[in-house]
Design an enzyme around this catalytic site. Structure first.
Site: not given
Lengths: 276, 276
Positions: B146, B222, B254
């Protein structure tokens, strides 16, 4: 039963679910990993019982078990370690009350109102899991860490025919002789030591043993080693000529870094029994 | 440098260390996994940069990376994601301030006093790690999740020759175009968009690319997919004919369940480059 969360994980699904527990008279939460194969039909199930202070979540995120379970096509169930909630008796100590159910049915006040973890993990939760998910209840195995290793070993020996294999990471091996056990059994079970012995892996090994293989790993540098009484269970296993192994792993401590390090071997050990 | 903890882990050691950071003008904490081979001499190093809200600890306990690093004889370094402490500016939002350093050197008040994460992860911490541990600084690679995937990709392209390979899990690919980026770059870097572009993986891919292979995995489910801008980096990689792959993984979100699911492949990808 309500779904708290579902995450794709190693081709399968890691779910978290809550439900009202009749045994514990409160809501309970558990984690369940289903491998991809569960989309086609029932799969074997490996129970993982956690240790002091843990919830359903610790092993689910820290033990690294799902990847190996996926490789072998096995489901994993992660129960909580005690009843919880504002109405549930607790104690300021980390090793009594919330997070410290010790997998027994409490008979003493104030614990007996909710602390019926034996019934929960041996009867109620298995019924819920097999009723709601693609689980082959004829193929079950059990493992756990520390207090959960105690739970795994006592369950395996107390329920002949239920589990094909049993393992443990740094289990409490003789709670009736340990600071991790005497305090809690006194609180939950009272003075009757016959009730204690039914929840002591060493006493159960001496009395009956387990009708399958056992694998136990404990670190030589376990900071709680004196509370585990590994030596008395080792002696009892050898005396009974119980199929299995107790391994002392050099340099490892009591942490999840230890558990994760040997998870591959434990899952493979159970897979061999579950798929036999 | 002080040792916070050391745990035996997959035959090696998972350590946590603190030190005063000149770059960030505060104490900083990092995790370092050394495989068993580091007892004999320097080993390659894979950096893992974490995402929003994380400390050094999240990936260290949840990503399942150590087992694969041990298999390949590779060290892992887990830096924190921001400066921290009562004296360090913060913001109530989860995506600004503590836990949200974005791997840039802030130039704007009040952030510039401590938020110099670019200097920290590219210069100061590498110096500390190579000076104190058996690390082969000629064999380094970088990955992240991320916000940390953004950090990994921008570091890889900004420091030619430093890293042999770069990968990312669900990276923020174009922060200058995203809700995860515009807010933070405005706060940390001010209005000068030339400064922003130096920290945008897609802009760097268009301008120069990376002199090694890239592997990116992002889940089709996600929940933050709209903030990642995967499509613009994919286009830039294809246009440049950058060696590498962007893979969209069906059903993954995610979470660290996603990261753990693909960690084996990422570590193997880096191992191939590191041991070439």
């Amino acid at each position: 039963m309500e779904t708290v969360s579902k995450n794709r994980c190693f081709g399968g699904v890691q779910g978290v679910y809550t439900h009202h527990s009749d045994a514990c008279a409160c809501p309970m939460t558990f984690g369940l990993f289903l491998p991809e194969e569960a989309e086609q039909g029932p799969v074997p199930l490996l129970w993982y019982l956690s240790g002091l202070t843990c919830t359903h979540e610790n092993a689910m995120v820290k033990a690294g078990a799902q990847g190996w379970a996926a490789e072998h096509g096995i489901a994993l169930c992660f129960p909580d370690t005690s009843p919880r909630g504002e109405d549930v008796a607790d104690d300021p100590a980390y090793d009594l009350g919330h997070g410290a159910g010790f997998y027994v049915n409490a008979t003493e006040s104030p614990w007996s109102a909710h602390y019926r973890m034996w019934d929960y993990v041996t009867e109620e939760l298995p019924s819920i899991v097999t009723a709601n998910f693609a689980i082959d209840e004829e193929r079950q195995a059990v493992t756990g860490h520390s207090m959960g290793g105690h739970g795994a070993l006592t369950m395996a020996m107390s329920l002949p025919g239920r589990f094909r294999s049993a393992s443990a990471f740094a289990p409490i091996c003789a709670p009736t002789q340990s600071e991790w056990g005497i305090k809690q059994f006194t609180a939950y079970l009272g003075a009757d030591k016959a009730a204690w012995a039914r929840h002591d892996a060493t006493a159960l090994m001496e009395a009956r043993g387990f009708d399958g293989p056992i694998l136990i790993d404990t670190g030589t540098d376990d900071q709680f080693g004196d509370f585990l009484s590994t030596e008395v269970l080792a002696a009892a296993m050898a005396k009974r000529r119980q199929e299995g192994a107790i391994r002392l792993q050099k340099g490892y401590d009591h942490s999840y870094f230890f558990v994760a390090s040997f998870m591959e071997e434990h899952v493979a050990f159970h897979a061999e029994a579950l798929w036999a």
